[in-house]
Scaffold this active site. Structure first.
Site, PDB file in Angstrom:
ATOM      1  N   ARG A   1       0.720  -1.108  -0.137  1.00  0.00           N
ATOM      2  CA  ARG A   1      -0.136  -0.021   0.109  1.00  0.00           C
ATOM      3  C   ARG A   1       0.888   1.264  -0.069  1.00  0.00           C
ATOM      4  O   ARG A   1       0.479   2.211  -0.759  1.00  0.00           O
ATOM      5  CB  ARG A   1      -0.887   0.100   1.225  1.00  0.00           C
ATOM      6  CG  ARG A   1      -2.114  -1.128   1.176  1.00  0.00           C
ATOM      7  CD  ARG A   1      -2.871  -0.919   2.341  1.00  0.00           C
ATOM      8  NE  ARG A   1      -3.837   0.253   2.300  1.00  0.00           N
ATOM      9  CZ  ARG A   1      -4.651   0.424   3.419  1.00  0.00           C
ATOM     10  NH1 ARG A   1      -4.785  -0.021   4.523  1.00  0.00           N
ATOM     11  NH2 ARG A   1      -5.499   1.640   3.271  1.00  0.00           N
TER      12      ARG A   1
ATOM     13  N   CYS B   1      -1.540   5.866   9.128  1.00  0.00           N
ATOM     14  CA  CYS B   1      -1.739   4.624   8.546  1.00  0.00           C
ATOM     15  C   CYS B   1      -2.871   5.019   7.457  1.00  0.00           C
ATOM     16  O   CYS B   1      -2.877   5.971   6.433  1.00  0.00           O
ATOM     17  CB  CYS B   1      -2.325   3.600   9.529  1.00  0.00           C
ATOM     18  SG  CYS B   1      -3.556   3.765  10.437  1.00  0.00           S
TER      19      CYS B   1
END
Length: 276
Positions: A175, A233
């Site tokens: 990611r 995050c």
């Protein structure tokens, strides 16, 4: 107070005249809802806390899991029986990802005595301790949220840290690199951020690595107590887990609560892909 508690210590504490307040915060991004696993079995006396409802405000431009208001958080924690003068122990399935969000949020709002059960529900069961399906009638707590007791970042603060300090990206490496993005509309990372997947903080059993190993891991990433450190995050959940790991390692760090979901809500924010 050390942020972790192990199973034997918790089991002994639960036999005390004034046992800790135990909160079950099992949660998974893709479901099923945590309340379902709570109903199938939980630690004796544990109250359920819903991460989406109790530990976050409504999703939107501030991110998918922005901070709840102080008023809403006070109501949620009192409903769960949280008191200012009692130890609170949070647990999830095993790796403390969602329990860490409760730990961080309670500490941010001023509770001084919060710990996470290392290894979570799995460690409790593996040790042979009993679980129950009964829902306790928790006495109404008296906790009052007082925000700002831990450092937090907004998008500007995160951008500044990425340039002049160390900004850790706690998401999976793919990611970070922008190869996949299963949740948010834009893939990639904040320019200057360092990839530090939070699963690297725990072993296969979900327990945190020893403090020395965590210090080595973060030092290799440039994160020490000699520099300003921040973490983000996708939406401020796994980043709280990284903050917990950094705390164990003795490295102060600030949480970018809005995280990537807030960053990409503004098309003017730059996006980087690849290894750096």
């Amino acid at each position: 107070m050390h942020p972790l508690i192990n199973v034997p210590t918790l089991a002994q504490a639960l036999a005390d005249e004034q046992p800790p307040i135990v909160l079950d915060v099992r949660w998974h991004l893709a479901g099923p809802p945590g309340i379902e696993v709570y109903r199938r079995g939980h630690l004796p006396g544990a109250a359920f806390v819903d991460l989406d409802r109790d530990l976050a405000g409504p999703p939107g431009g501030l991110g998918r899991h922005p901070l709840p208001s102080a008023e809403a958080f006070t109501v949620a924690m009192r409903r769960a029986g949280v008191r200012d003068d009692r130890l609170v122990v949070a647990y999830d399935d095993a790796d403390s990802t969602s329990a860490a969000r409760l730990w961080w949020t309670l500490r941010y709002f001023g509770h001084e005595r919060v710990r996470v059960l290392d290894g979570g529900y799995r460690a409790w069961v593996d040790a042979g301790h009993s679980v129950t399906t009964g829902v306790p009638e928790a006495a109404l707590g008296d906790f009052t949220a007082r925000p700002g007791r831990l450092p937090a970042l907004d998008a500007d603060g995160a951008a500044t840290l990425a340039k002049g300090g160390v900004l850790l990206d706690a998401r999976a490496a793919e990611r970070y690199r922008g190869e996949v993005e299963p949740v948010d509309p834009v893939a990639g990372h904040i320019p200057g951020a360092v990839s530090a997947p939070t699963l690297g903080n725990v072993g296969v059993d979900g327990r945190f690595l020893p403090p020395g190993l965590l210090r080595e891991r973060f030092a290799d990433l440039g994160a020490t107590d000699a520099v300003d450190v921040g973490v983000y995050c996708g939406s401020g959940v796994t980043a709280a887990h990284e903050i917990l790991a950094l705390t164990i390692a003795g490295v102060p760090a600030a949480l970018y609560v809005g995280s990537w979901s807030n960053w990409v809500a503004d098309p003017a924010h730059p996006v980087a892909t690849g290894e750096s």
